[in-house]
Design an enzyme around this catalytic site. Structure first.
Site, PDB file in Angstrom:
ATOM      1  N   ARG A  49       0.825  -1.226   0.000  1.00 44.73           N
ATOM      2  CA  ARG A  49       0.000   0.000   0.000  1.00 44.73           C
ATOM      3  C   ARG A  49       0.846   1.257   0.000  1.00 44.73           C
ATOM      4  O   ARG A  49       0.381   2.311  -0.419  1.00 44.73           O
ATOM      5  CB  ARG A  49      -0.852   0.051   1.279  1.00 44.73           C
ATOM      6  CG  ARG A  49      -1.946  -0.955   1.353  1.00 44.73           C
ATOM      7  CD  ARG A  49      -2.667  -0.792   2.668  1.00 44.73           C
ATOM      8  NE  ARG A  49      -3.568   0.368   2.608  1.00 44.73           N
ATOM      9  CZ  ARG A  49      -4.866   0.259   2.321  1.00 44.73           C
ATOM     10  NH1 ARG A  49      -5.402  -0.916   2.111  1.00 44.73           N
ATOM     11  NH2 ARG A  49      -5.629   1.325   2.265  1.00 44.73           N
ATOM     12  N   LYS A 180      10.342 -28.073   6.518  1.00 41.78           N
ATOM     13  CA  LYS A 180      11.522 -28.261   7.379  1.00 41.78           C
ATOM     14  C   LYS A 180      12.230 -29.558   6.991  1.00 41.78           C
ATOM     15  O   LYS A 180      11.590 -30.580   6.776  1.00 41.78           O
ATOM     16  CB  LYS A 180      11.104 -28.309   8.850  1.00 41.78           C
ATOM     17  CG  LYS A 180      10.661 -26.945   9.378  1.00 41.78           C
ATOM     18  CD  LYS A 180      10.319 -27.029  10.851  1.00 41.78           C
ATOM     19  CE  LYS A 180       9.666 -25.755  11.348  1.00 41.78           C
ATOM     20  NZ  LYS A 180      10.574 -24.723  11.803  1.00 41.78           N
ATOM     21  N   HIS A 238       0.283 -27.167  11.948  1.00 37.34           N
ATOM     22  CA  HIS A 238       1.604 -27.787  12.143  1.00 37.34           C
ATOM     23  C   HIS A 238       1.530 -29.128  12.886  1.00 37.34           C
ATOM     24  O   HIS A 238       2.114 -30.117  12.451  1.00 37.34           O
ATOM     25  CB  HIS A 238       2.538 -26.860  12.917  1.00 37.34           C
ATOM     26  CG  HIS A 238       2.652 -25.483  12.327  1.00 37.34           C
ATOM     27  ND1 HIS A 238       2.621 -25.248  10.975  1.00 37.34           N
ATOM     28  CD2 HIS A 238       2.812 -24.259  12.899  1.00 37.34           C
ATOM     29  CE1 HIS A 238       2.754 -23.948  10.740  1.00 37.34           C
ATOM     30  NE2 HIS A 238       2.863 -23.330  11.896  1.00 37.34           N
TER      31      HIS A 238
HETATM   32  C1  BG6 Z   1       3.715 -19.956  12.970  1.00 38.37           C
HETATM   33  C2  BG6 Z   1       2.839 -19.467  14.092  1.00 38.37           C
HETATM   34  O1  BG6 Z   1       2.944 -20.624  11.994  1.00 38.37           O
HETATM   35  O2  BG6 Z   1       4.694 -20.852  13.478  1.00 38.37           O
HETATM   36  C3  BG6 Z   1       3.680 -18.796  15.157  1.00 38.37           C
HETATM   37  O3  BG6 Z   1       1.896 -18.538  13.576  1.00 38.37           O
HETATM   38  C4  BG6 Z   1       4.798 -19.707  15.609  1.00 38.37           C
HETATM   39  O4  BG6 Z   1       2.872 -18.414  16.265  1.00 38.37           O
HETATM   40  C5  BG6 Z   1       5.584 -20.269  14.416  1.00 38.37           C
HETATM   41  O5  BG6 Z   1       5.668 -18.952  16.450  1.00 38.37           O
HETATM   42  C6  BG6 Z   1       6.571 -21.321  14.853  1.00 38.37           C
HETATM   43  O6  BG6 Z   1       7.381 -21.669  13.762  1.00 38.37           O
HETATM   44  P1  BG6 Z   1       8.859 -22.241  13.977  1.00 38.37           P
HETATM   45  O7  BG6 Z   1       9.327 -22.553  12.586  1.00 38.37           O
HETATM   46  O8  BG6 Z   1       9.632 -21.145  14.637  1.00 38.37           O
HETATM   47  O9  BG6 Z   1       8.719 -23.449  14.850  1.00 38.37           O
END
Ligand code: BG6
Length: 486
Positions: A49, A180, A238
Site C-alpha cells: 500500500r 523443514k 503444524h
Molecule cells: C507460525 C505461528 O505458523 O509458526 C507462530 O503462527 C509460531 O505463532 C511459528 O511462532 C513457529 O514456527 P517455527 O518454525 O519457529 O517453529
C-alpha cells in the site's frame, strides 16, 4: 544446439512490505539467488500500500531484511544482484482499477507465482481482482499463507472462492512445517528403513508424543493471535501435519496426491471429540508472568494489545486417538505452547514394554524410546537398555544418537526457501490439499465449539514452565509422563 531459454517468471508478493516478506520470504529468495537456484529470468515484484517508488522499496528492504539472513551467507555483491531482481508496485489490492497498473509492471509472456502474504480476509478479493484483470494464466500458481480460515465454514468459503479462479493443481497452501528438513526426513526415516515399519503400529507402540514448545511470547502479534489462539495457530496445521506424517500408511509413491491421500485418511480417522471428551482430553493454558531464558517476562494478559479479560489459549495439550487398524488404542499426546521452558519440537515414540522380563522385577527396565528432535537441533536418539559394567546383571539406560546436522556438509535450506523452490518447480507434495485442510478443520471445530460453550477459562501457567499441571494429569491417566518429566 543452443539450450532452450529459461522461462521468465514473475513472482508477485502481495504484502511485499509486511513482516512475513521481510523476515522469511525475501531472505529465502536471497538464499535461492545466492545459490543460483533462481533462473536469470526470475523477477520478484513486491506489492504494498505504501506509495513508494522502486528505489524507496529497495531502500526499505535493504534496511529491514539483512538481519534475517544468516550473517555468514550475506554477501554484498550477491545482495546487490538480488536487489536488481526486485520491483515494487504500490496499490490498494482491494481496488479493481489498481490491477491495470499492476498489469503494466508484469511481463506478458512470463509465468506468474502469486504469493498472498496478506491478511486472509483479502485472499478472495485479490483472486477475483486478478481474474477480472485477466492476470491469471492456466499455468500460474497461487500461494496461500496460513491461517486459512478460523473454522470449517470460513476455510470452505476461502477454498470455494479461490477455486473459482484457480484449479487445485495451481493452489499451494503453505504450512512451513512441511518445508523443514527434519519433517521431510521423517518420511525417509519411516519409509526408507525396513527396521521400523513392522514395529510402527499397535500393539508395539505404547504412545506417541508430539511437542512443539516455544520460549517466545505473543510479541507484537496480539492483533492476530488473540483472535486465534494456539489451537488454530499451531494445532490445526503444524501439529496435525506432523501427526499425519508419523501415522500415515506408506503412500504408493511420492507424488503429491499419493502422499496427500494418505494424510487425508489419518485426518479422517481422528476420533471425533464431543463435549465430554473435550473436557477429558484437552487442556488449555495461558501464560502468566514468569521468566524466559533467564529474563523476567510479563504474562499474556499484560502483553501489548491483549484485552485484559482475554481467554485466548497460549498452550494446548490434547489426548487424541486414531481409529484405524494400525493405531487402535494408542494415545497420541499433542502439546504446544508459548513461553515454555525451552524451545523444542520433538516426536517421541514410546515402544511397548516387554511382555516378560527375564531380569526380574527388581531391575527397572525403561521402555525403548525413539526421540526425533526437529528443532532447535536435528537429531534422532534411540533409548535402549544395556548392561551396567561390573559383576551381576544390572541394567542401565543408554542412548544411540545421531546428529543429523553433523552427518552431512551439505547446506540445509530453510523451510521457506525449500517451499518457494517447490512452488517454482511445480511440486505440490509438501502443500496441503483442499480436502486435507477441510478435514483438519472438521476435527478442530467441535473442540472450539465445546470450549466456547463450556465457557471456562484457560489455566494459568508461569512463563518458563511446561504448561499447567493439568497437562501432566492428562497424560497420567494412561500412566504416562511427558518426556521431560520422565
Ligand atoms: C507460525 C505461528 O505458523 O509458526 C507462530 O503462527 C509460531 O505463532 C511459528 O511462532 C513457529 O514456527 P517455527 O518454525 O519457529 O517453529
Amino acid at each position: 544446439m543452443t539450450p532452450a531459454p529459461e522461462p521468465a517468471l514473475d513472482l508477485l508478493i502481495f504484502g511485499g512490505a509486511g513482516d512475513l516478506s521481510l523476515r522469511k520470504l525475501l531472505p529465502a529468495l536471497y538464499m535461492a539467488h545466492l545459490h543460483e537456484r533462481l533462473s536469470a529470468a526470475t523477477r520478484i515484484v513486491g506489492i504494498g500500500r505504501q506509495a513508494w517508488s522502486r528505489t524507496e522499496y529497495l531502500q526499505f528492504v535493504a534496511g529491514q531484511c539483512p538481519p534475517f539472513i544468516e550473517p555468514s551467507a550475506f554477501s554484498g555483491p550477491a545482495w546487490a544482484t538480488f536487489l536488481d531482481r526486485l520491483d515494487y508496485v504500490a496499490m490498494d489490492v482491494g481496488q479493481p482499477e489498481a490491477y491495470e497498473k499492476l498489469k503494466l509492471a508484469l511481463r506478458v509472456q512470463a509465468q506468474r507465482v502469486l504469493y498472498l502474504a496478506t491478511a486472509p480476509s483479502l485472499f478472495t478479493k485479490i483472486c477475483a481482482n486478478l481474474s477480472d484483470a485477466g492476470l491469471i494464466g492456466a499455468e500460474d500458481r497461487v500461494v496461500l499463507e496460513k491461517p486459512l480460515g478460523t473454522d470449517l465454514a470460513s476455510a470452505r468459503l476461502i477454498n470455494a472462492e479461490v477455486a473459482r479462479h484457480f484449479q487445485e493443481r495451481q493452489i499451494y497452501r503453505i504450512d512451513h512445517y512441511l518445508g523443514k528438513e527434519t519433517v521431510q526426513n521423517l518420511m525417509v526415516l519411516r519409509f526408507g528403513n525396513a527396521v521400523f515399519e513392522p514395529l510402527w503400529r499397535a500393539p508395539y507402540i505404547k504412545s506417541i508424543q508430539i511437542t512443539v514448545a516455544e520460549t517466545v511470547g505473543v510479541g507484537s502479534r496480539a492483533g492476530f493471535y488473540d483472535g486465534a489462539g494456539a489451537l488454530r495457530d499451531m494445532v490445526q496445521n503444524h501439529l496435525l501435519q506432523l501427526l499425519c506424517i508419523v501415522a500415515m500408511e506408506p503412500p504408493i509413491s511420492l507424488d503429491a496426491d499419493d502422499v496427500r491421500d494418505e494424510k487425508l485418511k489419518v485426518l479422517r480417522s481422528l476420533r471425533k471429540m464431543d463435549a465430554d471428551s473435550v473436557k477429558q482430553d484437552t487442556v488449555r493454558g495461558q501464560y502468566s508472568a514468569g521468566a524466559s531464558d533467564g529474563q523476567a517476562v510479563v504474562g499474556y494478559l499484560q502483553e501489548a494489545n491483549v484485552p485484559p479479560d482475554s481467554r485466548t489459549e497460549t498452550f494446548v495439550a490434547l489426548r487424541v486417538h486414531i481409529d484405524n487398524a494400525r493405531w487402535a488404542n494408542v494415545p497420541f499426546l499433542l502439546r504446544t505452547g508459548k513461553r515454555m521452558q525451552s524451545r523444542r519440537s520433538e516426536i517421541i515414540i514410546e515402544f511397548a514394554e516387554q511382555p516378560f522380563s527375564i531380569f526380574g522385577k527388581t531391575h527397572s527396565q525403561q521402555p525403548n524410546r525413539l526421540i526425533i528432535r526437529l528443532q532447535p537441533e536435528e537429531s534422532i536418539h534411540l533409548g535402549l537398555m544395556a548392561k551396567e559394567p561390573g559383576s551381576g546383571m544390572l541394567l542401565q539406560p543408554v542412548e544411540l544418537g545421531l546428529d543429523l546436522q553433523g552427518s552431512s556438509d551439505k547446506r540445509r535450506a530453510e523451510a521457506y526457501e525449500r517451499l518457494l523452490m517447490d512452488v517454482i518447480k511445480g511440486r505440490l507434495t509438501h502443500f496441503m490439499r483442499r480436502d486435507e485442510l477441510e478435514a483438519a478443520w472438521t476435527w478442530i471445530d467441535p473442540i472450539l465449539q465445546a470450549w466456547q460453550t463450556q465457557g471456562d477459562k484457560p489455566r494459568h501457567y508461569p512463563a518458563g514452565s511446561w504448561g499447567p499441571s493439568t497437562s501432566s494429569a492428562l497424560v497420567a491417566r494412561d500412566k504416562l509422563q511427558w518426556f521431560e518429566d520422565a
